[in-house]
Scaffold this active site. Structure first.
Site, short mmCIF file in Angstrom:
data_model
loop_
_atom_site.label_atom_id
_atom_site.label_comp_id
_atom_site.label_asym_id
_atom_site.label_seq_id
_atom_site.Cartn_x
_atom_site.Cartn_y
_atom_site.Cartn_z
N ASP A 226 0.83 -1.19 0.00
CA ASP A 226 0.00 0.00 0.00
C ASP A 226 0.88 1.25 0.00
OD1 ASP A 226 -2.72 1.20 0.40
OD2 ASP A 226 -1.77 1.95 2.22
N GLU A 275 14.91 -15.28 -0.96
CA GLU A 275 15.33 -16.33 -0.03
C GLU A 275 14.19 -17.33 0.20
OE1 GLU A 275 15.80 -16.56 4.79
OE2 GLU A 275 16.52 -14.75 3.77
#
Length: 578
Positions: A226, A275
């Site tokens: 956002d 990752e």
């Protein structure tokens, strides 16, 4: 009436195919769920996570690839959950963390990805950091995690600068100190209950990297960020000067939006996501509709920028994966304007290797069935119903055009039902914070957030056992999922057919270019391999070559003698493959 595609593939097999792809997001169709307005499981009039979980099979069968959930975190709800008090908790109105876990697991079993909203620009004023910053008074180190500043004027009675809130009025609120005196001011680009974080403070970055890991460990497949363009403010917080209030969203150069410093934050975040994308996911109990890897976690930016070229900066290879295409969303139903924004989008995204995204509606703008029902030039904040029949016809055509473009598409809940905005909500039920700001907007966003109808009958048309937090019009009974399911030519069946065709034809959504074909004024025609899309934005029928077999149409094309008549405000998909 629309021509319907004959046979869709089995939903679970299609979903499994998408789910197994690590780059699934490049051409995915992602469905936005606004939790309070989707499905209510306990009859309190407010949608919740259990309600969403029960309706996941509907989304699987609709044919979408992923579900984006607007905020469901613990919040005082001053701005419908975009004022977060605790980023690691579910607000009781929506359920609890066990409900979130069950929803994510069920979605994965159905072959659906889950994207959650992240709100890093600001917190709630009820966030523990902010409450302590106020309670501890001047000199509290926690105030450095927000933008606290002394006021101007003889006694500090004036705001620190001239910035205005997106919701109207000053972007600063003065606090009352613990001793009762008038004190410093704090920055809030949105409501006063939403103080902006100071991203120059290392604790803010540390906290959000931890929040990312918390939800990734829960199994989410990505984050919609956002106000992704707002985290960093210009050094010194300089005055804005004269400006157009309507440009505050980021459609012009602003000292509080689209600062280059945001990109360092997202490069750090990307290392975390990469990752997790290498991790192996748990094997599910069923061989249908699950994937064997969790790879392909993504970031999606809500970034209002002056140009699509500036938007492309957010999706460079080491930053975010997608950015909403607000330039496309705000384009009128006009062939020339649409072609311009399509070309500019594809050209801007190509150098950074990111997919284009296409969106027509969301929880912050007037639904496109209402925008297109009104005269051009009114923008995305329309408060009149307009010509409902015209709006729906154009909305259906615009959807088929959007789904034919290369890249990823976003669908806002209820648009598959052809829902319009509710423009006559009583003042006493409105909750948009902009409505309560004296110098602000008029709360137009409530009109696109009315709970969706599932059945023809019931106190909330199947939304829940009781009423709904915003009232639904009586005519929505015939727009419900029940009313439209199996109904030839219904908007819901058009969406189902379009998404089935999109899965069966790899050219749809793939690649980064279109081949424009000759077309009359007011008409768009482009080819993509064995596929041709023709969109007539004119108010009258046009004749074009019959490019092959009609796969799908938003209206009813008439093919004869090598030509096809495309009705006014209609899009047709052809294939040369037989």
């Amino acid at each position: 009436m629309s021509q319907q595609h004959p046979a869709a593939p089995a939903p679970h097999s299609a979903a499994a195919t998408v789910a197994d792809r690590r780059d699934w997001w490049r051409d995915a169709v992602i469905y936005q769920v606004y939790p309070r307005s989707f499905a209510d499981s306990d009859g309190d009039g407010m949608g919740d996570l259990a309600g969403i979980r029960a309706r996941l099979p509907y989304l699987r069968d609709l044919g979408v690839d992923a579900v984006w959930l607007s905020p469901f975190y613990a919040s005082p709800q001053a701005d419908a959950g975009y004022d977060v008090a605790d980023y690691r908790a579910v607000d009781p109105m929506f359920g609890n963390l066990l409900d979130a876990d069950a929803l994510i697991r069920d979605a994965h079993e159905l072959g659906l990805r889950i994207i959650v909203d992240l709100v890093p620009n600001h917190s709630s004023d009820q966030h523990e950091w902010f409450k302590r910053a106020l309670a501890e008074g001047p000199g509290s180190p926690l105030r450095d995690r927000y933008h606290f500043r002394p006021g101007k004027g003889k006694n500090g009675e004036l705001p620190p600068n001239d910035w205005e809130s997106i919701f109207g009025g000053p972007a600063w609120t003065r606090v009352t100190e613990p001793d009762g005196s008038a004190g410093a001011w704090y920055l809030h680009l949105f409501a006063p209950e939403q103080p902006d974080f100071n991203w120059e403070h290392p604790a803010v970055g540390d906290e959000f990297r931890s929040i990312l890991r918390f939800w990734l460990d829960m199994g989410v497949d990505g984050f919609r960020i956002d106000v992704a363009h707002g985290l960093v403010k210009a050094a010194g917080l300089p005055d804005l000067g004269s400006h157009d209030q309507l440009k505050l969203l980021g459609n012009d150069v602003m000292p509080f939006f689209d600062q280059d410093g945001v990109h360092a934050i997202y490069r750090q975040w990307r290392t975390i996501l990469d990752e997790y994308s290498k991790d192996k996911g748990p094997e599910g109990p069923s061989s249908e509709g699950r994937w064997r890897e969790t790879g392909g976690r993504i970031f999606v930016a809500e970034a209002w920028t002056p140009t699509v070229e500036r938007t492309a900066n957010y999706v460079r290879p080491d930053e975010l994966h997608q950015a909403f295409n607000f330039q496309y969303l705000s384009t009128e139903w006009d062939a020339k304007e649409l072609r311009t924004v399509i070309d500019r989008t594809l050209e801007a995204m190509r150098p950074v290797g990111a997919p284009a995204t296409w969106v027509l509606s969301n929880h912050d703008v007037t639904r496109h069935a209402t925008r297109f029902a009104n005269p051009p030039g009114l923008g995305t904040q329309i408060r009149t119903a307009g010509d409902r029949e015209l709006g729906l016809r154009r909305a259906r055509a615009a959807t088929l055009l959007m789904l034919a473009l290369p890249g990823s598409a976003y669908v806002y809940q209820g648009e598959e039902l052809g829902l319009p905005d509710v423009v006559d909500l009583p003042d006493e039920v409105r909750q948009d914070p902009a409505y309560f700001r004296g110098a602000g907007q008029d709360g137009f966003r409530d009109g696109c957030r009315v709970p969706i109808p599932w059945t023809r009958t019931g106190p909330s048309y199947g939304f829940g056992a009781g009423g709904s937090w915003l009232p639904q019009p009586a005519e929505w009974a015939e727009l419900s999922v029940e009313a439209q399911t199996g109904a030839a030519g219904s908007t819901l069946e058009l969406y189902r057919a379009a998404l089935a065709v999109r899965r069966e034809h790899p050219a749809l959504g793939a690649g980064d270019a279109v081949e424009w074909l000759p077309a009359p004024d007011g008409v768009l025609a482009f080819g993509r391999g064995a596929f041709v899309c023709v969109a007539n934005t004119r108010g009258e029928a046009v004749t074009v070559p019959a490019y092959g077999r009609v796969l799908l149409a938003s209206g009813e094309p008439v093919a004869a003698d090598g030509e096809a008549t495309v009705p006014a405000d209609t899009t047709v998909w052809f294939t040369t493959r037989h």
